[in-house]
Design an enzyme around this catalytic site. Sequence first.
Site, PDB file in Angstrom:
ATOM      1  N   GLY A 223     -25.613 -11.151  -5.353  1.00  0.00           N
ATOM      2  CA  GLY A 223     -26.200 -12.082  -5.065  1.00  0.00           C
ATOM      3  C   GLY A 223     -26.632 -12.683  -6.178  1.00  0.00           C
TER       4      GLY A 223
ATOM      5  CB  ALA B  90     -29.285  -7.060  -5.792  1.00  0.00           C
TER       6      ALA B  90
ATOM      7  CB  VAL C 298     -24.096  -4.688  -1.847  1.00  0.00           C
ATOM      8  CG1 VAL C 298     -23.627  -3.776  -1.048  1.00  0.00           C
ATOM      9  CG2 VAL C 298     -25.345  -5.624  -2.059  1.00  0.00           C
TER      10      VAL C 298
ATOM     11  CE  LYS D 192     -30.958  -6.420  -1.521  1.00  0.00           C
ATOM     12  NZ  LYS D 192     -31.710  -6.256  -1.073  1.00  0.00           N
ATOM     13  CE  LYS D 193     -25.446  -2.613 -11.693  1.00  0.00           C
ATOM     14  NZ  LYS D 193     -24.414  -2.802 -12.277  1.00  0.00           N
TER      15      LYS D 193
ATOM     16  CG  ASP E  34     -36.169 -13.994   4.137  1.00  0.00           C
ATOM     17  OD1 ASP E  34     -36.214 -15.015   4.871  1.00  0.00           O
ATOM     18  OD2 ASP E  34     -35.541 -14.183   3.344  1.00  0.00           O
TER      19      ASP E  34
END
Lengths: 321, 314
Positions: free
Chosen positions: A28, A31, A33, A48-49, A116
């Site tokens: 994304g 991040a 994944v 998740k980095k 959200d």
Amino acid sequence: MSDRALLGEEINKETESLYKKEKKLGEGTYAVVYLGQHVKTGRTVAIKKIKLGNMRSGLDMSAVREVKALRELQHPNVIELIDVFSHKTNLNLIVIKDKSLVALAHCHRSWILHRDLKPNNFLIASDGQLKLADFGLARDFGDISRNMTSQTVTRWYRAPELLFGAKNYTGAIDIWAMGCIFAELLLRAPYLPGDSDMGQLTTIFSALGTPTEAEWPGMTKLPDYCRPLNALFSAATQDVLDLMGQMLAFDPAKRITAEGALRHAYFTNSPRPTRPAKLPKPARTIAEDSEPRKRPLDDAFDNAEAPIAKRPVDLRISSPA
Amino acid sequence: MSDKRELFEQSSQFRHWRYTPSSLSALRAANNQQGIARVRQSLLAESSLDGNSARTAEAENNMLTPADELGLINYYLQKIRDYATVYKFNSTVKATAITFMKRFYLHNVVFDYPPKGIMLACLYLATKVENSFVKIDDFTKPLARTKVTNSDVLDYEFVVTQSLQFDLAVHHPYRPAYGFFLDMQTYVEDITVLQKTYELAQKYIDQAVFTDLVFYYQPAQIALGAIKLAAVETRCDVDQYLTSQFDARALESLYPILDNVQEEIRKYQPVSMKEAQVIDRKLILCRNPEKNPSSSLYKSKNPEVPYVSDSDSD
């Protein structure tokens, strides 16, 4: 005591050594994944980095908010944050793969607003359980002396008080979003797809009618076309329309709470909900794809999960006899 | 009531950051010992690097005790409050920053990380956590006179969050105190006296957040203790409220806690600048060169500073 590390940096290194990354699942804007493994137990995890290297003000707010909220929430229907570690200037969240209203009631009970809610942020685990994820906009609430931003929640799921610029709001904004998702599950298409912030209000009013002063004190009465709920949802039962109507009440003070919604007759009257394990699942999972696809983060969170938006699941499909 | 207790028990504060007075002092003593051992090792490594062995003897004569470490930490906790007041941050930001720093030094020692640097990183992180974010340039602008740069704050952000074990949510006694104040209005006849009691209690809470009470008791217990302490001074009768809320058995376990809270708040003494200076002078001689960017050992191990924050343009 003696064999456990005392220093913060050593604890972090120990945590990091517990996991290994296997392959990239998706990327994304902020991040990446990965599919990973807990080295000792072989348990499959998602890593998740979050890339923070080029943030001018250090750790960014959405990372702070996500970690802060997830470290506090422990619930079967909220995505589980097992561990966190940082490596150089990256933050790594180790997560596992509701009933949405149950999860939301738990968040509100812990005084946390999600802010959200949308179909993409609900994941289905391999056992059919629904998991609420992506707490990047979440914050605690309840302090009336502090203003909050009204520029939150993806537009189609944004409550009217936010569109009117309210700076003080409650869990009612999350309920509105849930009401929209509820309607989307029945329609199999977004219920209130506005094309701009102003257009969103028009879309809401043409679907639900323009609110009257009596319905929502403080709102001026405007003449506009009104289409009642039951014309669009012709197959829905009275329970469905009643609950949806209460979730989409204009006056945030009159909107049903997550706890209240859970007590609604809809959940107890026939037909009863299908058990999670019996829900239909997508035939192909992300893990079976040889090529990692570039997709929005929320869509690629776990090898055994698929977002609701891609394959709408009617939670009320009755179980096969 | 039981529901609320369960909720607090789920918090990271309850799960990870509770200590008894003896477990806390044992932890601090163990940290201090390991810290001294690391200083000795690094000094040895450094003297083999540059041939200067005089530093080792100097350091041995000036090693900080656990009490020294705590004294210096406490002095800089007061500085957090002073800075936060300059910035006009609210009491939650202050208290969170103070708690962050207290927790940081349960997993670190002053030899490695002098509190002067850690203090600003804790305060800056607290602004983010408590929804009072300011851009780093605006944060360091008022500090220009003291030559604090952006990276002086941000370089410590990772070691701080790691040491906090990423538990960022902190609960303080301020909100429960407000809740008690609202609740007590039904039981206390004179609202002006109650109002005064509440205001005084807030000042006592300001003191309590500096103490180790935050590791021993729940925020609501500290709040109630502070109110009791204030009520003695304002001659406000809050006992009627307590007996209406708790049964005899609950009160029996609650009263000793409230007594302890009052005692600790009463005992609280700020650290004077003079005391801090004495410790600071010792620290210059016994600081761990491995973590000191101006030492030759540090420079040999870290040829360049990795942080990119100051050079990039956002």
